[in-house]
Design a protein around this motif. Structure first.
Motif, PDB file in Angstrom:
ATOM      1  N   LEU A 137     134.618  87.536 139.119  1.00 38.02           N
ATOM      2  CA  LEU A 137     133.233  87.669 138.638  1.00 38.02           C
ATOM      3  C   LEU A 137     133.251  85.739 137.774  1.00 38.02           C
ATOM      4  O   LEU A 137     132.756  85.743 137.585  1.00 38.02           O
ATOM      5  CB  LEU A 137     133.636  88.514 137.178  1.00 38.02           C
ATOM      6  N   LEU A 138     134.048  85.628 137.403  1.00 34.72           N
ATOM      7  CA  LEU A 138     134.769  84.620 136.393  1.00 34.72           C
ATOM      8  C   LEU A 138     133.603  82.781 137.399  1.00 34.72           C
ATOM      9  O   LEU A 138     133.473  82.622 137.217  1.00 34.72           O
ATOM     10  CB  LEU A 138     135.500  83.948 135.809  1.00 34.72           C
ATOM     11  N   ARG A 139     134.673  83.248 138.834  1.00 39.99           N
ATOM     12  CA  ARG A 139     134.165  82.194 139.492  1.00 39.99           C
ATOM     13  C   ARG A 139     132.548  82.559 140.131  1.00 39.99           C
ATOM     14  O   ARG A 139     132.146  81.044 140.133  1.00 39.99           O
ATOM     15  CB  ARG A 139     134.759  82.457 141.170  1.00 39.99           C
ATOM     16  N   ARG A 140     131.974  83.390 140.081  1.00 40.35           N
ATOM     17  CA  ARG A 140     130.625  83.097 140.231  1.00 40.35           C
ATOM     18  C   ARG A 140     129.804  82.573 139.658  1.00 40.35           C
ATOM     19  O   ARG A 140     128.342  82.713 139.484  1.00 40.35           O
ATOM     20  CB  ARG A 140     130.068  84.581 141.000  1.00 40.35           C
ATOM     21  N   THR A 141     130.006  83.352 137.697  1.00 48.24           N
ATOM     22  CA  THR A 141     129.561  83.186 136.597  1.00 48.24           C
ATOM     23  C   THR A 141     129.649  81.380 137.000  1.00 48.24           C
ATOM     24  O   THR A 141     128.427  80.918 136.151  1.00 48.24           O
ATOM     25  CB  THR A 141     129.991  83.824 135.523  1.00 48.24           C
ATOM     26  N   ASP A 142     130.453  80.556 136.750  1.00 50.75           N
ATOM     27  CA  ASP A 142     130.408  79.887 137.074  1.00 50.75           C
ATOM     28  C   ASP A 142     129.772  78.396 138.302  1.00 50.75           C
ATOM     29  O   ASP A 142     128.606  78.104 137.313  1.00 50.75           O
ATOM     30  CB  ASP A 142     131.918  78.819 137.698  1.00 50.75           C
ATOM     31  N   GLU A 143     129.370  79.588 139.226  1.00 52.37           N
ATOM     32  CA  GLU A 143     128.220  78.987 140.402  1.00 52.37           C
ATOM     33  C   GLU A 143     127.231  79.135 139.464  1.00 52.37           C
ATOM     34  O   GLU A 143     126.208  78.439 140.200  1.00 52.37           O
ATOM     35  CB  GLU A 143     128.397  79.796 141.750  1.00 52.37           C
ATOM     36  N   ILE A 144     126.659  80.028 139.102  1.00 50.59           N
ATOM     37  CA  ILE A 144     125.341  80.055 138.442  1.00 50.59           C
ATOM     38  C   ILE A 144     125.008  79.491 137.557  1.00 50.59           C
ATOM     39  O   ILE A 144     123.645  78.833 137.306  1.00 50.59           O
ATOM     40  CB  ILE A 144     125.613  82.020 137.898  1.00 50.59           C
ATOM     41  N   ALA A 145     125.798  79.129 136.900  1.00 54.29           N
ATOM     42  CA  ALA A 145     125.877  78.112 135.622  1.00 54.29           C
ATOM     43  C   ALA A 145     125.665  76.909 135.797  1.00 54.29           C
ATOM     44  O   ALA A 145     125.318  76.460 135.016  1.00 54.29           O
ATOM     45  CB  ALA A 145     127.282  78.246 134.685  1.00 54.29           C
ATOM     46  N   ALA A 146     125.884  76.585 137.123  1.00 46.27           N
ATOM     47  CA  ALA A 146     125.727  74.946 136.931  1.00 46.27           C
ATOM     48  C   ALA A 146     124.035  74.567 137.579  1.00 46.27           C
ATOM     49  O   ALA A 146     123.976  73.980 138.323  1.00 46.27           O
ATOM     50  CB  ALA A 146     126.605  75.144 138.747  1.00 46.27           C
ATOM     51  N   GLN A 147     123.817  76.510 138.336  1.00 43.04           N
ATOM     52  CA  GLN A 147     122.746  76.443 138.827  1.00 43.04           C
ATOM     53  C   GLN A 147     121.268  76.245 137.746  1.00 43.04           C
ATOM     54  O   GLN A 147     121.461  77.394 136.852  1.00 43.04           O
ATOM     55  CB  GLN A 147     121.673  77.436 139.418  1.00 43.04           C
ATOM     56  N   ALA A 148     121.265  75.167 136.975  1.00 45.07           N
ATOM     57  CA  ALA A 148     120.471  75.054 135.594  1.00 45.07           C
ATOM     58  C   ALA A 148     119.138  75.386 135.720  1.00 45.07           C
ATOM     59  O   ALA A 148     118.846  76.051 134.442  1.00 45.07           O
ATOM     60  CB  ALA A 148     120.484  73.427 134.877  1.00 45.07           C
TER      61      ALA A 148
END
Length: 288
Positions: free
Chosen positions: A163-174
């Protein structure tokens, strides 16, 4: 340049493990208050993702739908839609599901998609589902819903890593964090809700496999004692036997015990000389 604070909202049906996931993510960094004007509890916490992004997380009241038929459900709906004064619009909505019972949550996910908010489905208690023989095609479920899907075991150390890893990935998509700030969401009618439930059932049938009913002696017993007719008859028979045992069949035994202790007390009275020891044994130990 420091990344902006990311606002996440936890949504899910009651008993989906949402609060356990909130505690696992935020730990001691949380505060509890009430929403303005109502007595509904508001829980907010914070955590840091593996890439160092600061995240503010709010645990919204449990709900089965966004129709808003109770104060709790209205708060969840308004928070997701960005209608709550003084509250930040969620950059990402985490819909938490009990992996052992996905039917109602998948319908809720389909409703949340209509709001236009960035959305991720979290399959919580995934270890319990696996032990029970429930198989979930995570990739297929993600494709069918059109949203990211991750697994989670909130009560286990490291159970939220995906979950934390995917949250970072989504956050990177501004662009994903700024799209659809305003939407034209409208509550579903009864007919639309039924259609949404049928779609949810279709998705579950295609992506979730339930274990076959085991042919064991416990299953055969359950088939009898949990039968809507035979089960009630068995319950009535057990209650009848219990009452008979207490109020009828136990009477001779009670009289035998009473007579036995009476004779034993009389024996002590006739054997020991009058005094403290005799009184203690006859009236205290034996009578007691």
């Amino acid at each position: 340049m420091e990344a902006p604070l990311m606002h996440l909202a936890l949504v899910g049906t009651p008993n989906s493990g949402k609060t356990s996931l909130f505690n696992a993510l935020t730990g001691s960094r949380q505060k509890v208050a009430n929403y303005p004007g109502v007595t509904v509890e508001r829980k907010e916490g914070s955590f840091v993702t593996p890439l160092g992004r600061q995240v503010s997380l709010v645990d919204l009241p449990g709900t089965y739908s966004l129709r808003g038929r109770s104060p709790d459900e209205e708060i969840t709906r308004d928070m997701v839609l960005g209608r709550t004064p003084g509250e930040a619009v969620p950059d990402l909505v985490l819909c938490v599901a009990d992996s052992t019972n996905l039917r109602l949550t998948i319908r809720l996910v389909l409703e949340l998609k209509r709001t236009g908010r960035p959305l991720m489905l979290v399959l919580n208690m995934f270890d319990i589902a696996t032990r029970r023989g429930v198989t979930v095609d995570v990739a297929g479920l993600s494709d069918a819903l059109g949203v990211p899907v991750v697994t989670s075991v909130a009560v286990r150390k490291g159970g939220t890593a995906d979950l934390l890893r995917r949250t970072d990935e989504i956050a990177a998509q501004a662009h994903a964090l700024t799209q659809h700030r305003r939407n034209l969401w409208q509550p579903l009618t009864i007919a639309q809700l039924r259609a949404t439930q049928r779609e949810a059932d279709r998705i579950i049938a295609a992506t979730v496999s339930l274990p076959a009913r085991p042919d064991s002696w416990t299953a055969r017993i359950d088939a009898v004692v949990l039968h809507p007719v035979a089960g009630l008859a068995i319950l009535a028979l057990i209650l009848f036997v219990m009452f008979q045992a207490v109020f009828a069949w136990a009477q001779p035994l009670m009289e035998l015990l009473s007579s036995g202790f009476g004779s034993l007390g009389q024996f002590v009275h006739d054997t020991l000389p009058a005094g403290f020891l005799q009184s203690f044994l006859q009236n205290g130990v034996i009578s007691g």
